[in-house]
Structures are given as structure tokens and as C-alpha cells.
Motif scaffolding. Structure first.
Motif, PDB file in Angstrom:
ATOM      1  N   ALA A   7     102.467 110.869  47.600  1.00 39.99           N
ATOM      2  CA  ALA A   7     102.908 112.030  46.815  1.00 39.99           C
ATOM      3  C   ALA A   7     104.326 111.822  46.288  1.00 39.99           C
ATOM      4  O   ALA A   7     104.626 112.131  45.128  1.00 39.99           O
ATOM      5  N   LEU A   8     105.209 111.305  47.140  1.00 41.32           N
ATOM      6  CA  LEU A   8     106.586 111.061  46.693  1.00 41.32           C
ATOM      7  C   LEU A   8     106.625 109.938  45.663  1.00 41.32           C
ATOM      8  O   LEU A   8     107.337 110.038  44.649  1.00 41.32           O
ATOM      9  N   LEU A   9     105.860 108.877  45.895  1.00 41.72           N
ATOM     10  CA  LEU A   9     105.860 107.758  44.953  1.00 41.72           C
ATOM     11  C   LEU A   9     105.385 108.209  43.576  1.00 41.72           C
ATOM     12  O   LEU A   9     105.968 107.815  42.554  1.00 41.72           O
ATOM     13  N   ARG A  10     104.337 109.027  43.536  1.00 40.79           N
ATOM     14  CA  ARG A  10     103.831 109.508  42.238  1.00 40.79           C
ATOM     15  C   ARG A  10     104.889 110.331  41.521  1.00 40.79           C
ATOM     16  O   ARG A  10     105.104 110.175  40.308  1.00 40.79           O
ATOM     17  N   LEU A  11     105.555 111.221  42.251  1.00 40.41           N
ATOM     18  CA  LEU A  11     106.578 112.060  41.634  1.00 40.41           C
ATOM     19  C   LEU A  11     107.776 111.223  41.200  1.00 40.41           C
ATOM     20  O   LEU A  11     108.302 111.392  40.089  1.00 40.41           O
ATOM     21  N   ALA A  12     108.207 110.311  42.077  1.00 41.28           N
ATOM     22  CA  ALA A  12     109.447 109.570  41.840  1.00 41.28           C
ATOM     23  C   ALA A  12     109.375 108.690  40.604  1.00 41.28           C
ATOM     24  O   ALA A  12     110.366 108.574  39.864  1.00 41.28           O
ATOM     25  N   ARG A  13     108.235 108.065  40.365  1.00 44.38           N
ATOM     26  CA  ARG A  13     108.153 107.106  39.262  1.00 44.38           C
ATOM     27  C   ARG A  13     108.476 107.735  37.916  1.00 44.38           C
ATOM     28  O   ARG A  13     109.015 107.082  37.024  1.00 44.38           O
ATOM     29  N   GLY A  14     108.181 109.001  37.762  1.00 40.03           N
ATOM     30  CA  GLY A  14     108.482 109.657  36.499  1.00 40.03           C
ATOM     31  C   GLY A  14     109.960 109.940  36.297  1.00 40.03           C
ATOM     32  O   GLY A  14     110.381 110.266  35.177  1.00 40.03           O
ATOM     33  N   PHE A  15     110.756 109.824  37.350  1.00 38.53           N
ATOM     34  CA  PHE A  15     112.186 110.143  37.253  1.00 38.53           C
ATOM     35  C   PHE A  15     113.102 108.935  37.452  1.00 38.53           C
ATOM     36  O   PHE A  15     114.298 109.014  37.154  1.00 38.53           O
ATOM     37  N   LEU A  16     112.560 107.829  37.963  1.00 37.55           N
ATOM     38  CA  LEU A  16     113.426 106.728  38.379  1.00 37.55           C
ATOM     39  C   LEU A  16     114.211 106.097  37.238  1.00 37.55           C
ATOM     40  O   LEU A  16     115.396 105.779  37.387  1.00 37.55           O
ATOM     41  N   GLY A  17     113.547 105.867  36.095  1.00 44.91           N
ATOM     42  CA  GLY A  17     114.254 105.240  34.981  1.00 44.91           C
ATOM     43  C   GLY A  17     115.474 106.044  34.566  1.00 44.91           C
ATOM     44  O   GLY A  17     116.579 105.508  34.428  1.00 44.91           O
ATOM     45  N   GLY A  18     115.280 107.340  34.372  1.00 46.27           N
ATOM     46  CA  GLY A  18     116.396 108.201  33.989  1.00 46.27           C
ATOM     47  C   GLY A  18     117.455 108.270  35.062  1.00 46.27           C
ATOM     48  O   GLY A  18     118.655 108.324  34.770  1.00 46.27           O
ATOM     49  N   ALA A  19     117.042 108.273  36.346  1.00 43.20           N
ATOM     50  CA  ALA A  19     118.005 108.349  37.437  1.00 43.20           C
ATOM     51  C   ALA A  19     118.875 107.103  37.494  1.00 43.20           C
ATOM     52  O   ALA A  19     120.101 107.191  37.667  1.00 43.20           O
ATOM     53  N   SER A  24     124.158 104.710  36.525  1.00 41.44           N
ATOM     54  CA  SER A  24     125.028 103.690  35.917  1.00 41.44           C
ATOM     55  C   SER A  24     126.152 104.340  35.120  1.00 41.44           C
ATOM     56  O   SER A  24     127.313 103.920  35.185  1.00 41.44           O
ATOM     57  N   VAL A  25     125.820 105.398  34.354  1.00 45.21           N
ATOM     58  CA  VAL A  25     126.848 106.121  33.601  1.00 45.21           C
ATOM     59  C   VAL A  25     127.864 106.743  34.557  1.00 45.21           C
ATOM     60  O   VAL A  25     129.078 106.696  34.328  1.00 45.21           O
ATOM     61  N   PHE A  26     127.383 107.327  35.638  1.00 49.54           N
ATOM     62  CA  PHE A  26     128.271 107.944  36.621  1.00 49.54           C
ATOM     63  C   PHE A  26     129.246 106.920  37.189  1.00 49.54           C
ATOM     64  O   PHE A  26     130.449 107.178  37.315  1.00 49.54           O
ATOM     65  N   GLN A  27     128.754 105.744  37.538  1.00 54.27           N
ATOM     66  CA  GLN A  27     129.617 104.711  38.091  1.00 54.27           C
ATOM     67  C   GLN A  27     130.661 104.250  37.084  1.00 54.27           C
ATOM     68  O   GLN A  27     131.795 103.946  37.453  1.00 54.27           O
ATOM     69  N   GLN A  28     130.273 104.180  35.820  1.00 51.97           N
ATOM     70  CA  GLN A  28     131.219 103.761  34.794  1.00 51.97           C
ATOM     71  C   GLN A  28     132.281 104.822  34.530  1.00 51.97           C
ATOM     72  O   GLN A  28     133.419 104.505  34.179  1.00 51.97           O
ATOM     73  N   GLN A  29     131.911 106.082  34.717  1.00 48.14           N
ATOM     74  CA  GLN A  29     132.812 107.184  34.393  1.00 48.14           C
ATOM     75  C   GLN A  29     133.762 107.541  35.538  1.00 48.14           C
ATOM     76  O   GLN A  29     134.861 108.039  35.288  1.00 48.14           O
ATOM     77  N   VAL A  30     133.334 107.300  36.777  1.00 52.22           N
ATOM     78  CA  VAL A  30     134.083 107.806  37.930  1.00 52.22           C
ATOM     79  C   VAL A  30     134.627 106.644  38.749  1.00 52.22           C
ATOM     80  O   VAL A  30     133.863 105.848  39.310  1.00 52.22           O
ATOM     81  N   ASP A  31     135.935 106.543  38.805  1.00 54.42           N
ATOM     82  CA  ASP A  31     136.570 105.511  39.621  1.00 54.42           C
ATOM     83  C   ASP A  31     136.285 105.761  41.099  1.00 54.42           C
ATOM     84  O   ASP A  31     136.262 106.912  41.553  1.00 54.42           O
ATOM     85  N   PRO A  32     136.092 104.702  41.880  1.00 57.47           N
ATOM     86  CA  PRO A  32     135.894 104.903  43.317  1.00 57.47           C
ATOM     87  C   PRO A  32     137.173 105.433  43.954  1.00 57.47           C
ATOM     88  O   PRO A  32     138.271 105.238  43.447  1.00 57.47           O
ATOM     89  N   GLY A  33     137.047 106.121  45.034  1.00 58.51           N
ATOM     90  CA  GLY A  33     138.205 106.679  45.736  1.00 58.51           C
ATOM     91  C   GLY A  33     137.758 107.418  46.976  1.00 58.51           C
ATOM     92  O   GLY A  33     136.559 107.550  47.246  1.00 58.51           O
ATOM     93  N   ARG A  34     138.713 107.885  47.717  1.00 53.12           N
ATOM     94  CA  ARG A  34     138.402 108.627  48.919  1.00 53.12           C
ATOM     95  C   ARG A  34     137.580 109.868  48.554  1.00 53.12           C
ATOM     96  O   ARG A  34     137.933 110.620  47.644  1.00 53.12           O
ATOM     97  N   PRO A 153     129.086 112.895  31.605  1.00 50.82           N
ATOM     98  CA  PRO A 153     128.159 112.952  30.471  1.00 50.82           C
ATOM     99  C   PRO A 153     126.749 112.525  30.852  1.00 50.82           C
ATOM    100  O   PRO A 153     126.537 111.738  31.772  1.00 50.82           O
ATOM    101  N   CYS A 154     125.788 113.068  30.128  1.00 50.32           N
ATOM    102  CA  CYS A 154     124.398 112.641  30.288  1.00 50.32           C
ATOM    103  C   CYS A 154     124.200 111.280  29.620  1.00 50.32           C
ATOM    104  O   CYS A 154     124.770 111.003  28.561  1.00 50.32           O
TER     105      CYS A 154
END
Length: 481
Positions: A7-19, A24-34, A153-154
Motif C-alpha cells: 500500500a505504501l509503495l503504490r502511494l509513494a511511487r506517485g510522489f517520489l519524483g516530485g519529492a 534538491s531545490v531545498f538543499q540548494q536554497q538552504v545552507d546547512p547549519g545548526r 520555492p517550489c
């Protein structure tokens, strides 16, 4: 459990690409830190940036279990667990057992930490969050957070990256489901998708198309991007990650102190000639200036330093035999003059107590001592090396080794990151083995290290990030099955 439910695998596959694309965008936008979290306010801080509408979805513990934030009574009703509550509601509606079971045992997965990471990426996609991060809050435990603040950003389709995103999403989970991955990615971007002779095609902005080839078992064979003229679009190199935050304890110094930390962390020894070989415990003990009190015996010690726990200030004490002078010299050799100063300010570190323990344990060992003692005072703690020549260490056996290595891993893990973790843990284990004349086998690394104790062995297993999953003991050879 050793795999996610259908059930989780079926649901997840429809969202994984976008996630994956959004992460990746989040990592590029937000510097690592405490990283910090206010559950009540629903706010997360990463370095100097503050994010509203964000919070915890769950935690991964040393016993390889994952607990959802919605299942923690102390957090009930707080804004910082709203996303986790929504995830449970989705689980109830879609009959997803992983989202509705309060505590998931991930020990059966080949890499339990990776399973927790995948579960959190899936949750991020299902929730439509703008980002996800995890932070170590002690030992080998992690809290997983989602960021829903619109200042992040999205993601939009990048022709050079889309094919790689789809390939990564199709490969993340076992089995087929490639068509669901491609269709889910198209749905996220409101893109037209149509069947082709050997798979699917997705129309992207500006005339680009995703060409996905899928076999009869619904597995992705290939994914490519072509432009309006049907010319192949080369993959763009990923954006360079932000510079790594310099660790408070440099990698090479931490690796040098890893084995001493394990060797002296037991806090136990015996007196020569004592009838009870396990009666001497020296951490923590109340002490006079030069002696630690134990039953029917006074044990000589030398003070290493003092820790003001309120202000997070460590102060070295100059005492012969404590090992402090040797450790401070070692710190300078490894470019850590800040740790060799008379006063060390730990107020900016996420895990100051771990730093103190590593310094104390390292000093005690470098001074030729078997252990150390912690003594409370008005400002915090005083730390002593056990210098008494009548004290001896207990013998080594697989059970002791397993306990020591697990304990030392909990101490060292928060001070490491992806670049230093495996080297530090490896140095800790092999250093402890050498000190106790334990034969070490390294043919299985980086997945595992083995120590032989006569007919018995200790198996230390690692996750993909270099952290220690756990230890197992048994007869030589039986642990391979």
C-alpha cells in the motif's frame, strides 16, 4: 518489518519524483547549519534561517525504530506536529499501515537508517512539503523535520535534471511501478503524459519531452529528455553543495581520540588482589582533591579539567599525570588550537557534553590511565584521570566489547558527519581491538568489521552513512547466517 507495505509503495511511487526534485531545490536554497525546533510555535531554524509552518514528523532511535511525532503524547496539539498528524490522516484514508502505526521497527531492513530516510522523503512528497531535513539530537538518534514555509520555492522542471530525478525515483523502491513514477511526476507539474510504443512520454515546458522506456515488468529501462527538435538534452551537473561547516573537533583529531574514548569509557576497573573484580566503579564518584572514594578504598586521581555546564565553558587544569598537557599538544598538531586554550567556549556547539567527554577520555588515555571520574560541583562537573597504579582494567570479551562499542558510537556519532563518520568509527573499533589484542578482520568493510575472541566473534555493522547500526556476538561463522 523488512520492507514497506504494498500500500505504501503504490502511494509513494506517485510522489517520489516530485519529492526528490523538491528536496534538491531545498538543499540548494538552504545552507546547512545548526538545526533547532520549536514544537509549540511550529518553527524550525537551520543556521540563521527561520522557517514557519514547519515541524517534526518523527524520530529514528538507536534501537532502529521510527516513531511518528503524532504518537508522542507530550507533543499532542502542538503546531510543530501538524504535518505528522496530516500524514496519519492520509494513512487512515488510504490504508497505509506505516503512517498509522505509532512505532515502526526497521531493524529487518538491510540499512535501517536508509529506510528511515526513504520513509521521510516519501512523507515529504505525500505532504507536498517544501523541504525535509534531519538532525542528530543525541547518540545515534535523529529527528526528521519537514519545512512547509513558502519562502522555499517550489521546484520547476529543469530539462537537464528531470531524467535523473525520474531514474532516482524509479530506483528508490523495490519492484516495478515505473509507470506510476512517471505519471506521478507529470501530475505534479500538470504535464500531459501519453503512452508510447515502449513506455511513456511527458510534455514539459518550452517543448521539451521526457521519453521513458518501461519493460513488461513495469521497470524503468531508460529515461531521456529531448528538445522540440528531438535532439537529446545532456544532463546538467548538479549544483555544487554549500561548503561544509568546519567541525568543532577536526576530523583527524576526532579519529585520533576515538579509540581512547572507547578504551576509557567503561568507567570500571578492579583493584589488584581484590576479591571482587567488578567492585570499582569510578564514574561518577564524589571525590576529595586527589582521591576518589570507593568501597573500602581510596583511589588516586589527577584533575583533568572543569566544565561549567550553565555557561558551557571547559577549563583545563594543569595536573601531572592527567594527560591534559599531552592532549592539548595533540589538538594543536591537528589544527585545533581552540581546544588547547586554557578556556574552551562550547556555547556554539550542538553537543557540548559529547565534546567534553571525548576530551576527558582522550586525556585520560594519553596520560597512560585506565579511566576517568566525573565529580559534580556548584558550577557543573570536575573531571579526573584515575592514576592509581593499583587499578587495572577488566578483561575483554565479546559482550563487553559490544557494550563499549555501542556506547562509544553514541558518544562519537553526534560529532561526525557524512565525511568523517566511517573513518572515526573505524578508528574507534580497530583501536579498541588493538589495545585488547583482539584479532580484527576487515574484509567486509565498509559494511562490517569483525573481532575474534577465541571461538567467538563480534560483528559490528554499518549503515550507508558510516554510522554503526549495531553489534552482534556469537560463535565464529554463525553470524553470517
Amino acid at each position: 518489518m523488512d520492507t514497506f507495505s504494498d500500500a505504501l509503495l503504490r502511494l509513494a511511487r506517485g510522489f517520489l519524483g516530485g519529492a526528490i526534485e523538491q528536496y534538491s531545490v531545498f538543499q540548494q536554497q538552504v545552507d546547512p547549519g545548526r538545526t533547532r525546533l520549536d514544537h509549540r510555535a511550529g518553527r524550525v531554524w537551520i543556521g540563521e534561517r527561520e522557517f514557519a509552518d514547519s515541524g517534526e514528523i518523527g524520530t529514528f532511535a538507536e534501537d532502529l525504530t521510527f516513531q511518528w511525532a503524532w504518537a508522542k503524547p507530550a507533543l499532542a496539539g502542538m503546531s510543530g506536529v501538524a504535518a505528522s498528524v496530516r500524514l496519519r490522516e492520509i494513512g487512515l484514508r488510504e490504508a497505509i499501515p506505516e503512517f498509522t502505526t505509532d512505532l515502526l521497527d526497521l531493524a529487518g531492513f538491510p540499512d535501517p537508517m536508509l529506510a528511515a530516510d526513504h520513509l521521510s522523503i516519501i512523507a515529504m512528497g505525500v505532504l507536498g512539503a517544501r523541504g525535509m531535513t534531519k538532525f542528530n539530537y543525541g547518540g545515534r538518534a535523529y529527528a526528521y523535520l519537514v519545512v512547509e514555509d513558502e519562502q522555499v520555492p517550489c521546484a520547476t522542471p529543469d530539462p537537464g535534471a528531470v531524467a535523473g530525478v525520474v531514474r532516482a525515483a524509479a530506483a528508490m523502491l523495490p519492484g516495478g511501478g515505473a509507470r506510476s513514477v512517471v505519471e506521478g511526476y507529470a501530475r505534479r507539474h500538470h504535464a500531459t503524459v501519453r503512452a508510447s510504443a515502449d513506455g511513456l512520454e511527458v510534455s514539459l515546458p518550452q517543448g521539451f519531452r521526457l521519453i521513458a522506456r518501461v519493460d513488461s515488468a513495469d521497470r524503468l529501462v531508460a529515461a531521456d529528455i529531448v528538445d522540440a527538435g528531438l535532439a537529446a538534452v545532456p544532463a546538467t551537473l548538479p549544483e555544487p553543495r554549500h561548503e561544509r561547516i568546519p567541525p568543532f573537533v577536526p576530523d583527524t583529531l576526532l579519529a585520533a581520540l576515538a579509540a581512547p574514548a572507547a578504551i576509557t569509557i567503561g568507567g570500571r576497573g578492579s583493584l589488584r588482589g581484590s576479591a571482587d573484580a567488578t567492585s570499582l566503579w569510578w564514574e561518577p564518584m564524589y571525590a576529595a582533591e586527589d582521591l576518589v572514594e570507593v568501597p573500602d578504598r581510596r583511589v588516586a586521581v589527577a584533575e583533568i579539567g572543569r566544565y561549567d555546564s550553565e555557561h558551557r565553558i571547559w577549563t583545563w587544569v594543569h595536573r601531572d599525570g592527567s594527560g591534559a598537557t599531552t592532549l592539548r599538544a595533540l589538538a594543536r598538531e591537528h589544527g585545533a588550537a581552540h581546544l588547547a586554550a586554557d578556556r574552551v567556549d562550547l556555547s556554539g556547539t550542538a553537543h557540548p557534553n559529547n565534546v567534553v567527554t571525548v576530551l576527558v577520555a582522550g586525556a585520560a588515555d594519553l596520560g597512560g590511565n585506565l579511566g576517568w571520574a566525573a565529580v559534580p560541583d556548584d558550577a557543573g562537573w570536575r573531571y579526573f584521570a584515575v592514576t592509581d597504579h593499583e587499578v587495572r582494567a577488566p578483561g575483554a570479551d565479546p559482550a563487553v566489547a559490544a557494550l563499549v562499542i555501542d556506547t562509544a558510537a553514541n558518544l562519537l556519532h553526534p560529532l561526525t558527519d557524512q565525511q568523517s563518520r566511517y573513518a572515526t568509527m573505524r578508528a574507534m573499533i580497530l583501536g579498541w581491538f588493538r589495545r585488547h589484542d583482539v584479532a580484527a578482520l576487515t574484509f567486509g568493510e565498509p559494511q562490517l568489521l569483525l573481532g575474534h575472541f577465541g571461538l567467538y566473534e563480534l560483528r559490528v555493522e554499518f549503515d550507508a552513512g558510516g554510522g554503526i547500526i549495531g553489534t552482534r556476538t556469537g560463535m565464529i561463522g554463525e553470524l553470517m547466517f
